[in-house]
Design a protein around this motif. Sequence first.
Motif, PDB file in Angstrom:
ATOM      1  N   ALA A  35       0.690  -1.371   0.010  1.00 32.71           N
ATOM      2  CA  ALA A  35      -0.053   0.155  -0.243  1.00 32.71           C
ATOM      3  C   ALA A  35       0.952   1.107  -0.127  1.00 32.71           C
ATOM      4  N   ILE A  36       1.969   1.287   0.660  1.00 25.63           N
ATOM      5  CA  ILE A  36       2.853   2.511   0.731  1.00 25.63           C
ATOM      6  C   ILE A  36       3.218   2.604  -0.648  1.00 25.63           C
ATOM      7  N   ASP A  37       3.907   1.465  -1.172  1.00 27.90           N
ATOM      8  CA  ASP A  37       4.562   1.681  -2.500  1.00 27.90           C
ATOM      9  C   ASP A  37       3.469   2.403  -3.524  1.00 27.90           C
ATOM     10  N   LEU A  38       2.024   1.769  -3.593  1.00 29.73           N
ATOM     11  CA  LEU A  38       0.989   2.327  -4.437  1.00 29.73           C
ATOM     12  C   LEU A  38       0.899   3.773  -4.128  1.00 29.73           C
ATOM     13  N   ALA A  39       0.799   3.975  -2.931  1.00 28.97           N
ATOM     14  CA  ALA A  39       0.652   5.517  -2.416  1.00 28.97           C
ATOM     15  C   ALA A  39       1.827   6.460  -2.937  1.00 28.97           C
ATOM     16  N   LEU A  40       2.848   6.255  -2.758  1.00 31.52           N
ATOM     17  CA  LEU A  40       4.081   6.896  -3.268  1.00 31.52           C
ATOM     18  C   LEU A  40       3.821   7.102  -4.869  1.00 31.52           C
ATOM     19  N   SER A  41       3.611   5.879  -5.650  1.00 31.20           N
ATOM     20  CA  SER A  41       3.268   6.131  -7.049  1.00 31.20           C
ATOM     21  C   SER A  41       2.156   7.251  -7.549  1.00 31.20           C
ATOM     22  N   LEU A  42       1.157   7.238  -6.597  1.00 35.47           N
ATOM     23  CA  LEU A  42       0.165   8.148  -6.863  1.00 35.47           C
ATOM     24  C   LEU A  42       0.231   9.637  -6.265  1.00 35.47           C
ATOM     25  N   GLY A  43       1.738  10.061  -5.600  1.00 35.13           N
ATOM     26  CA  GLY A  43       1.945  11.189  -5.286  1.00 35.13           C
ATOM     27  C   GLY A  43       1.419  11.489  -4.085  1.00 35.13           C
ATOM     28  N   MET A  44       1.049  10.437  -3.087  1.00 33.34           N
ATOM     29  CA  MET A  44       0.504  10.522  -1.933  1.00 33.34           C
ATOM     30  C   MET A  44       1.710  10.693  -0.742  1.00 33.34           C
ATOM     31  N   GLU A  45       1.485  11.188   0.253  1.00 32.46           N
ATOM     32  CA  GLU A  45       2.469  10.887   1.439  1.00 32.46           C
ATOM     33  C   GLU A  45       2.060   9.725   2.207  1.00 32.46           C
ATOM     34  N   PRO A  46       2.282   8.508   2.240  1.00 33.16           N
ATOM     35  CA  PRO A  46       1.879   7.551   3.010  1.00 33.16           C
ATOM     36  C   PRO A  46       1.942   7.577   4.470  1.00 33.16           C
ATOM     37  N   LYS A  47       0.536   7.622   4.998  1.00 36.44           N
ATOM     38  CA  LYS A  47       0.210   7.632   6.541  1.00 36.44           C
ATOM     39  C   LYS A  47      -0.476   6.410   6.845  1.00 36.44           C
TER      40      LYS A  47
END
Length: 462
Positions: free
Chosen positions: A316-328
Motif C-alpha cells: 500500500a505504501i508503494d502504491l501511495a508513493l506512485s500516486l503522489g501521496m505521502e503514505p500515512k
Amino acid sequence: MRLVNRTFDELQPGDTAELRRLITQDDLYGFASVSGNFNPMHLPNEDGDGDGHPDGIAPGMFVASLLSAVLGSRLPGPGTLYRRQGLEFHQHVREGDELITRVTVLSKAPNGEVTLATEIRRVADAALVLSGEAVVIAPTFKFDRDDIEVPGLIVQRHRHFDAFLETARPLPALVTAVVCPEEANSLDGALLAMKESIITPILVGHAAAIRAAAAALGADLTGIEIVEAATHAEAAALACALVHEGRAQAVMKGHLHTDDLLKPMVDRDKGLRIGRRFTHVFVMDVPGQPHPVMVTDAAINIAPDLATKVDICQNAIDLALSLGMEPKVGVLSAVETVNPAIQSSIDAALLSKMADRGQIRGGLVEGPLAMDNAVDLAAARSKGLKGGVAGQANILVVPGIDAGNMLAKQLAFISHAEGAGLVLGAKVPVILNSRSDSSMSRLASCAVAAIHHFHVLGATKA
C-alpha cells in the motif's frame, strides 16, 4: 459565526457591508442540484456552446444570490425580507473567480422599506459583474447570536479520481489482458478506459459472449484483439501467459470469480509471483475528504498474520508513493492501546515498531488506532494521540477481510465513495473490481494501475 443585524432605526444612508466569495466547482454543481438548472454552460468540464472548450460559467442567478447573503447576514442582517431586486449583468463569472459583494443604504421609507445599491465585482481586476437596487423590509427586532447552525453540504463529486485520470491520460496506454469481459458492465469499463487512452485491451474469454456483451452496449470491437478461451480457468491462465510473453503489462478482472482469476497467478512456475504476498488495495475517493483513502486488505487475505500484514503495509505504501501521496498508515483495531486479548492491537503495535526499525519503508506507520482516531484529528487529540498519522491516516490497514469488506462497502454505499481496486505483489498490476462495480470504478482502477506501473517502470530504469 456571529450574526448581528442593524434595525430600521439604526440604519443610515451610506451604511455599507460586503462579503468575499471564491467561486468553486462545488458551487456550480451545488446550484445545479438545488435549482434543477443543468445547462451545460454552467457545469464544470462541459462544453455547452460547441467550441470544444469547457465553459464553467457561474449561473447569473447564483451570482445574484450572493447579494442575499450580504443582505441577510450583514446589512441589514437577520430579520430582513426582500420586496424587490433589480439586476443588470455586465460580465460572466467563472469558477476560480473571487468576487466581492457590496450593499450600500440609499434611503429609508416610513413604511419600513429600505433601498440599497447592490453590486458585485471581480477581485482580480475590480470589474463590475452585476449591479442593481434592492428594496427590503428592514428588521425592527435586534438580533445578536453566535449559535446558528447550518448543516454542511458535501458534493458527491470524485475529484481525486478526476486527478488520477488527468495523470494517466498522457501516459502510454497500458496493454491490459481483460479476463472474461463477457458481461456488459465488465466490458464497458475496459472500453471506457480504452476510449480515454489509458489502456489498450486484449479481451480474453469466450469470443461469442464477448461480442454479445459488446452488442448489448452498442460497442464496436473492430481493431481489438480477442483471445479465445473456453473456460474462466483457461482465460485466466492465458492472461498470465500474455504477461510472460511481454504482450500484456497488466491484467484486469472481467465477469468471473476472484478465485478463478488469481489461481493461475499463484502457480510457482507459470504464475505472476515476485516474492511478496498478493494483497488488495481499495483506493477510495470519498466525497468531502481532502485526500484519497486506501483500505487494505479487503478482498484477498482472509485472516492475515503478522508477516502478511507487513506485505499489506508495504504494498500500500508503494502504491501511495506512485500516486503522489505521502503514505500515512493507520493500522486499525477496536482500540488505540495494546490489549493482549485483541490480536489485531498486538499486530498493529509490532507493525509500527517494525516501520521505526526500517522493516517497512517509505511511509509512516502507527497503530493500534481505532477508526475514529485514525481519520479524525479531533478524536485523536481527545485521546492524547500525537504524531504524523493519528487523525490523518490515508492508508487504513484492517485486521481481516471481514472488517475490510465492511469498511469499503460502508464508504461506498453510505458515504457515496467510488473505489478503485488493485492487487499488488504480482509481476504486473492486477485490476480487481467487484462484478457489480460501476464503469467509473473500473476506469479509475485502470488509471491507478497505469500510474503505478509506469512509476515502478521509471524507478526501475533509474
